[in-house]
Scaffold this motif. Structure first.
Motif, PDB file in Angstrom:
ATOM      1  N   HIS A 146      42.445  27.178   4.747  1.00  0.00           N
ATOM      2  CA  HIS A 146      41.019  27.104   5.069  1.00  0.00           C
ATOM      3  C   HIS A 146      40.794  26.610   6.497  1.00  0.00           C
ATOM      4  CE1 HIS A 146      36.734  25.933   4.673  1.00  0.00           C
ATOM      5  NE2 HIS A 146      36.717  26.876   3.750  1.00  0.00           N
ATOM      6  N   TRP A 147      41.830  26.131   7.134  1.00  0.00           N
ATOM      7  CA  TRP A 147      41.754  25.635   8.507  1.00  0.00           C
ATOM      8  C   TRP A 147      41.567  26.781   9.493  1.00  0.00           C
ATOM      9  CZ3 TRP A 147      41.184  21.013  10.680  1.00  0.00           C
ATOM     10  CH2 TRP A 147      41.590  20.801  11.998  1.00  0.00           C
ATOM     11  N   TYR A 148      42.029  27.968   9.119  1.00  0.00           N
ATOM     12  CA  TYR A 148      42.044  29.110  10.035  1.00  0.00           C
ATOM     13  C   TYR A 148      40.823  30.006   9.858  1.00  0.00           C
ATOM     14  CZ  TYR A 148      46.829  27.627  10.828  1.00  0.00           C
ATOM     15  OH  TYR A 148      47.931  26.879  11.150  1.00  0.00           O
ATOM     16  N   ARG A 152      33.128  29.879   8.047  1.00  0.00           N
ATOM     17  CA  ARG A 152      33.475  29.426   6.693  1.00  0.00           C
ATOM     18  C   ARG A 152      33.876  30.589   5.798  1.00  0.00           C
ATOM     19  NH1 ARG A 152      28.699  25.425   4.879  1.00  0.00           N
ATOM     20  NH2 ARG A 152      30.056  25.169   3.057  1.00  0.00           N
ATOM     21  N   GLU A 153      33.245  31.753   6.000  1.00  0.00           N
ATOM     22  CA  GLU A 153      33.598  32.913   5.172  1.00  0.00           C
ATOM     23  C   GLU A 153      35.037  33.340   5.423  1.00  0.00           C
ATOM     24  OE1 GLU A 153      30.844  32.650   6.959  1.00  0.00           O
ATOM     25  OE2 GLU A 153      29.295  32.592   5.383  1.00  0.00           O
ATOM     26  N   GLN A 154      35.434  33.399   6.697  1.00  0.00           N
ATOM     27  CA  GLN A 154      36.798  33.792   7.021  1.00  0.00           C
ATOM     28  C   GLN A 154      37.799  32.768   6.501  1.00  0.00           C
ATOM     29  OE1 GLN A 154      36.969  34.476  11.257  1.00  0.00           O
ATOM     30  NE2 GLN A 154      35.717  36.329  11.156  1.00  0.00           N
ATOM     31  N   SER A 155      37.449  31.502   6.560  1.00  0.00           N
ATOM     32  CA  SER A 155      38.333  30.458   6.041  1.00  0.00           C
ATOM     33  C   SER A 155      38.527  30.611   4.543  1.00  0.00           C
ATOM     34  CB  SER A 155      37.756  29.078   6.352  1.00  0.00           C
ATOM     35  OG  SER A 155      37.790  28.807   7.741  1.00  0.00           O
ATOM     36  N   CYS A 156      37.429  30.900   3.837  1.00  0.00           N
ATOM     37  CA  CYS A 156      37.513  31.096   2.383  1.00  0.00           C
ATOM     38  C   CYS A 156      38.339  32.329   2.046  1.00  0.00           C
ATOM     39  CB  CYS A 156      36.114  31.224   1.783  1.00  0.00           C
ATOM     40  SG  CYS A 156      35.173  29.680   1.757  1.00  0.00           S
ATOM     41  N   GLU A 157      38.112  33.397   2.786  1.00  0.00           N
ATOM     42  CA  GLU A 157      38.856  34.635   2.544  1.00  0.00           C
ATOM     43  C   GLU A 157      40.344  34.431   2.809  1.00  0.00           C
ATOM     44  OE1 GLU A 157      36.860  37.275   5.172  1.00  0.00           O
ATOM     45  OE2 GLU A 157      35.066  37.449   3.895  1.00  0.00           O
ATOM     46  N   ASN A 158      40.666  33.637   3.826  1.00  0.00           N
ATOM     47  CA  ASN A 158      42.071  33.358   4.115  1.00  0.00           C
ATOM     48  C   ASN A 158      42.705  32.523   3.012  1.00  0.00           C
ATOM     49  OD1 ASN A 158      44.177  33.808   6.108  1.00  0.00           O
ATOM     50  ND2 ASN A 158      44.122  31.607   6.489  1.00  0.00           N
ATOM     51  N   THR A 159      41.919  31.631   2.430  1.00  0.00           N
ATOM     52  CA  THR A 159      42.411  30.816   1.316  1.00  0.00           C
ATOM     53  C   THR A 159      42.657  31.675   0.085  1.00  0.00           C
ATOM     54  OG1 THR A 159      41.146  28.930   2.168  1.00  0.00           O
ATOM     55  CG2 THR A 159      41.945  28.787  -0.106  1.00  0.00           C
ATOM     56  N   VAL A 160      41.730  32.584  -0.186  1.00  0.00           N
ATOM     57  CA  VAL A 160      41.902  33.520  -1.297  1.00  0.00           C
ATOM     58  C   VAL A 160      43.175  34.341  -1.099  1.00  0.00           C
ATOM     59  CG1 VAL A 160      40.983  35.612  -2.374  1.00  0.00           C
ATOM     60  CG2 VAL A 160      39.462  33.684  -1.893  1.00  0.00           C
ATOM     61  N   ASP A 173      38.376  37.852  -7.810  1.00  0.00           N
ATOM     62  CA  ASP A 173      37.113  38.571  -7.717  1.00  0.00           C
ATOM     63  C   ASP A 173      36.039  37.864  -6.898  1.00  0.00           C
ATOM     64  OD1 ASP A 173      37.607  40.881  -9.714  1.00  0.00           O
ATOM     65  OD2 ASP A 173      38.239  39.103 -10.812  1.00  0.00           O
ATOM     66  N   GLY A 174      36.258  36.631  -6.538  1.00  0.00           N
ATOM     67  CA  GLY A 174      35.258  35.929  -5.752  1.00  0.00           C
ATOM     68  C   GLY A 174      35.672  34.498  -5.495  1.00  0.00           C
ATOM     69  N   TYR A 175      34.968  33.849  -4.568  1.00  0.00           N
ATOM     70  CA  TYR A 175      35.253  32.457  -4.253  1.00  0.00           C
ATOM     71  C   TYR A 175      33.959  31.657  -4.167  1.00  0.00           C
ATOM     72  CZ  TYR A 175      33.899  33.807   0.517  1.00  0.00           C
ATOM     73  OH  TYR A 175      33.210  34.285   1.604  1.00  0.00           O
ATOM     74  N   TYR A 176      34.096  30.358  -4.376  1.00  0.00           N
ATOM     75  CA  TYR A 176      32.968  29.445  -4.225  1.00  0.00           C
ATOM     76  C   TYR A 176      33.481  28.173  -3.579  1.00  0.00           C
ATOM     77  CZ  TYR A 176      28.663  26.937  -5.131  1.00  0.00           C
ATOM     78  OH  TYR A 176      27.485  26.244  -4.973  1.00  0.00           O
ATOM     79  N   THR A 277      29.490  27.998   0.213  1.00  0.00           N
ATOM     80  CA  THR A 277      29.850  29.300   0.773  1.00  0.00           C
ATOM     81  C   THR A 277      30.450  30.123  -0.350  1.00  0.00           C
ATOM     82  OG1 THR A 277      30.388  28.265   2.903  1.00  0.00           O
ATOM     83  CG2 THR A 277      31.163  30.517   2.542  1.00  0.00           C
ATOM     84  N   THR A 278      29.928  31.326  -0.572  1.00  0.00           N
ATOM     85  CA  THR A 278      30.415  32.149  -1.676  1.00  0.00           C
ATOM     86  C   THR A 278      30.192  33.627  -1.390  1.00  0.00           C
ATOM     87  OG1 THR A 278      30.246  32.541  -4.066  1.00  0.00           O
ATOM     88  CG2 THR A 278      28.203  32.011  -2.906  1.00  0.00           C
ATOM     89  N   ASP A 279      31.014  34.457  -1.991  1.00  0.00           N
ATOM     90  CA  ASP A 279      30.804  35.904  -1.927  1.00  0.00           C
ATOM     91  C   ASP A 279      30.393  36.450  -3.290  1.00  0.00           C
ATOM     92  OD1 ASP A 279      33.176  35.635  -3.294  1.00  0.00           O
ATOM     93  OD2 ASP A 279      34.277  37.132  -2.138  1.00  0.00           O
TER      94      ASP A 279
END
Length: 346
Positions: A146-148, A152-160, A173-176, A277-279
């Motif tokens: 999540h550091w990268y 915030r969306e890109q950080s979450c997507e990188n964590t996923v 299927d999604g993140y929160y 932050t969520t998709d």
């Protein structure tokens, strides 16, 4: 041995914020396609057989390929600490993901379960830049994913992406994502939780004596599920026991709220929109499912492994590193997803 830690890699343990939100999100998640048709089963077959359907997905663990047969929806809950900022672009810096849990909904059997990750789990992390691009990766702590990124969306997507890689390519299927500072708000949403105290906190909170039964206010709830040093045997396992005790009480209070007000979960979700932050689309959340009320809870799972001190981050400082046991990984994924090894298949 004292462990040196940079601020961005400090171990934050406010796990309950997201154990709490599991319940809220669980009520809010749309239980899409409740009436999914299942394959015909002969009299000799069991309805619980993982192979009653054609494969729904494939993963790869330890070089071996596996298939799973149930219809799953998986959502990653991300709890971030106080590091980082909310700026976008080159000035943005993501926070550490100190809490990570996968919510697993089995739509085939109407069950749900949770897979909690050790934030120090060593796995492949993409070292993306502020544009969300970059091919370089490193085998480092999962929390750093999540550091990268540049927002915030890109950080979450990188964590996923990192969690998906860790679990052999399982679909997410999604993140929160929510900051740990929202714990008081979450606790107040159910007017506190009543527990019989497993440990003594009376040095700081006079009413919190071991064995006492009290309804925790927001500050007490934070201490009960967060504090470890100076409490009982100071072991993390004792703290986890308190966290699960609190979660059980929270579920009960939440169910009462939802029964009294069917739109309550929706209201909770909306009240946190500005700080999360969520998709996950609001339309999906608004169609509240009863999966957590009517389905079977399979419990909270963890990936077994061992911790050690190491310097994988390359900053010449000691940090905690957690290495997942490969055999245990397969066993846990089998229990959660019913994976079946595909031998002699390309």
């Amino acid at each position: 041995m004292k462990k040196k830690r940079k601020k961005y890699i400090k171990i934050a343990v406010e796990v309950v914020a997201f154990i709490l939100f599991i319940a809220v999100l669980g009520y809010g998640l749309q239980y899409v396609d409740n009436k999914t048709e299942k394959a015909n089963v002969s009299d000799e077959s069991s309805i619980n057989d993982w192979k009653i359907q054609v494969p729904r997905g494939k993963i790869k663990l330890n070089g071996n390929k596996y298939e799973y047969y149930h219809d799953f929806e998986n959502y990653l809950l991300i709890g971030t600490d106080a590091t980082g900022n909310n700026k976008n672009g080159a000035d943005y810096q993501g926070s550490m993901a100190d809490f990570l849990m996968l919510v697993i909904v089995d739509k085939t059997e109407n069950t749900y379960s949770f897979l909690q990750f050790n934030r120090d789990t060593m796995t492949e992390v993409a070292l993306i830049d502020h544009n969300g691009e970059g091919e370089a990766t490193a085998n480092i702590q999962l929390c750093t994913a999540h550091w990268y990124g540049g927002n915030r969306e890109q950080s979450c997507e990188n964590t996923v992406k990192s969690v998906k890689k860790l679990l052999g390519g399982i679909q997410i299927d999604g993140y929160y994502e929510l900051n740990m500072s929202e714990i008081p708000k979450l606790n107040s949403m159910v007017d506190g939780v009543t527990v019989t105290l497993e440990d003594d906190f009376s040095k700081k909170y006079p009413k919190m004596k071991k064995g006492a039964t009290i309804n925790l206010d927001d500050e007490q709830a934070y201490a009960y599920v967060h504090d470890r040093y100076g409490v009982g045997d100071e072991e993390n396992t004792s703290r986890m026991k308190r966290q699960q005790q609190y979660m059980t009480g929270f579920f009960k209070k939440l169910q009462e709220k939802v029964k009294a007000n069917p739109n309550y979960a929706n209201e909770v979700f909306e009240s946190l929109q500005d700080v999360s932050t969520t998709d996950i689309a609001i339309g999906k959340i608004s169609n509240i499912s009863n999966i957590f009320a009517s389905g079977t809870d399979k419990g909270i799972f963890e990936l077994a492994g061992k911790s050690k001190i190491g310097q994988a981050l390359g900053d010449e400082m000691d940090h905690m590193e957690f290495y997942v046991n490969k055999k245990a990984m397969v066993s846990t994924m089998s229990e959660l997803f019913g994976i079946v090894e595909q031998k002699n298949k390309e």
